[in-house]
Design a protein around this motif. Sequence first.
Motif, PDB file in Angstrom:
ATOM      1  N   PHE A 171      37.931  35.092  36.177  1.00 55.77           N
ATOM      2  CA  PHE A 171      38.185  36.527  36.030  1.00 55.77           C
ATOM      3  C   PHE A 171      38.605  37.150  37.356  1.00 55.77           C
ATOM      4  O   PHE A 171      39.548  37.944  37.421  1.00 55.77           O
ATOM      5  N   LEU A 172      37.883  36.801  38.428  1.00 55.06           N
ATOM      6  CA  LEU A 172      38.202  37.354  39.739  1.00 55.06           C
ATOM      7  C   LEU A 172      39.589  36.931  40.211  1.00 55.06           C
ATOM      8  O   LEU A 172      40.240  37.653  40.960  1.00 55.06           O
TER       9      LEU A 172
ATOM     10  N   ASP B   3      42.013  36.608  38.212  1.00 54.64           N
ATOM     11  CA  ASP B   3      42.936  37.147  37.205  1.00 54.64           C
ATOM     12  C   ASP B   3      43.524  36.039  36.333  1.00 54.64           C
ATOM     13  O   ASP B   3      44.656  36.105  35.885  1.00 54.64           O
TER      14      ASP B   3
ATOM     15  N   GLU C 261      37.885  44.072  37.987  1.00 57.27           N
ATOM     16  CA  GLU C 261      38.205  44.035  39.411  1.00 57.27           C
ATOM     17  C   GLU C 261      38.492  42.586  39.830  1.00 57.27           C
ATOM     18  O   GLU C 261      37.755  41.667  39.482  1.00 57.27           O
ATOM     19  N   THR C 262      39.573  42.373  40.551  1.00 52.07           N
ATOM     20  CA  THR C 262      39.969  41.021  40.956  1.00 52.07           C
ATOM     21  C   THR C 262      40.186  40.958  42.462  1.00 52.07           C
ATOM     22  O   THR C 262      40.269  41.983  43.143  1.00 52.07           O
TER      23      THR C 262
END
Length: 361
Positions: free
Chosen positions: A49-50, A52, A61-62
């Motif tokens: 997730f971080l 993207d 938030e990435t």
Amino acid sequence: FCTPCLHPPHYDEKPHKPSVDTALLARVSGSIESFVSDSASDEIRAGHFLADQRTRTDYIETFPNLKIVTRDKPHATRRNLSRGWAADSFLHDVAQRFVFGADSPAKMIQFSQVFRGWFAAAIQQLEPDMSAVKAHAHVQNLGFAAHRFDSAAKPLSRMVLFFFPLLQTMLRLATERSDEKGKAALSFLEWLNPERALQVAMLADCAAENLELTRLTDFEGFPTDELPMNLAAFRDRIRALFTGNDPGCLRVGFTRHMLRLLDRGFLINLPGREMRIKELRKPSQLLTTACLCRMSNWVRLTEATLLAEFPDFEVVQVFSAFALHPGAGSQHGGHCLRTSQISRLQNAFGCCDNEAESQLQ
């Protein structure tokens, strides 16, 4: 970290309203290029997730420059033992009774100054022809650390190297103590047989090999490009030790030492109201084959664990394209595979073809 005076100490009321240092936050977020987790599924998902790397469309938030999401390699190597041994009831039972159980010899000797003294004295009285190494005067326990599974290598190896002092300590404990520890020592001696003694020596061999891999990946200066080559070498070693028509463990290592001890034989006079004499002697070919079959299954499970913990689709794996070992190119697929690896690195780090080619040359 990026919010100064967020929680000032010893203030009933905050002296002022803290605010985020947006410039510092952007600088820190932009400087993160790799994310390493210990293989927990939620942590790996958070890393993607971080970076993207997700299919969900909601805002998260990435880190804009995060390029590599990988798993902690030393943690991954420890699962070779924990998963493989737990899958076989016999291997699990041997590991628990010798090392990890509440009343195992490793824990009883480790946590008692009296028992440590007995064990150290028995080591110093050991005949030279029954020892494969010269015992240091400071060896007083089996070196067990419960918080680290890879620490099984030290107690298992010491149990095999000092097998006779271990039996002496357990016999003395069962004879002189009538409490729970004495009953546990007597239960261990009654449970022990040649097959289990040989099996624990094989576990010591595989634990020692796995510890070498753990130490290798835990070294701060470990060359990333050599990781696939070292994994392949580890697989080759455990296959040579425990599989095939001529397993190497029967000729070298802790298993060979245990076979040499059992070839001499032991007579144990078990304490109790009635005289009971137990004999430990060299196991038959049938029992040896049964132990090797369990280790062969462990090898298969370990190979599957390596594929899961060190997947070849990780970006870290394709750094083998830069390996300078003479056999690295041919071993991992030659020129075509190296070209594919360079292409994957270009995509991961956003390099153009000219930059990648110039750096490779």
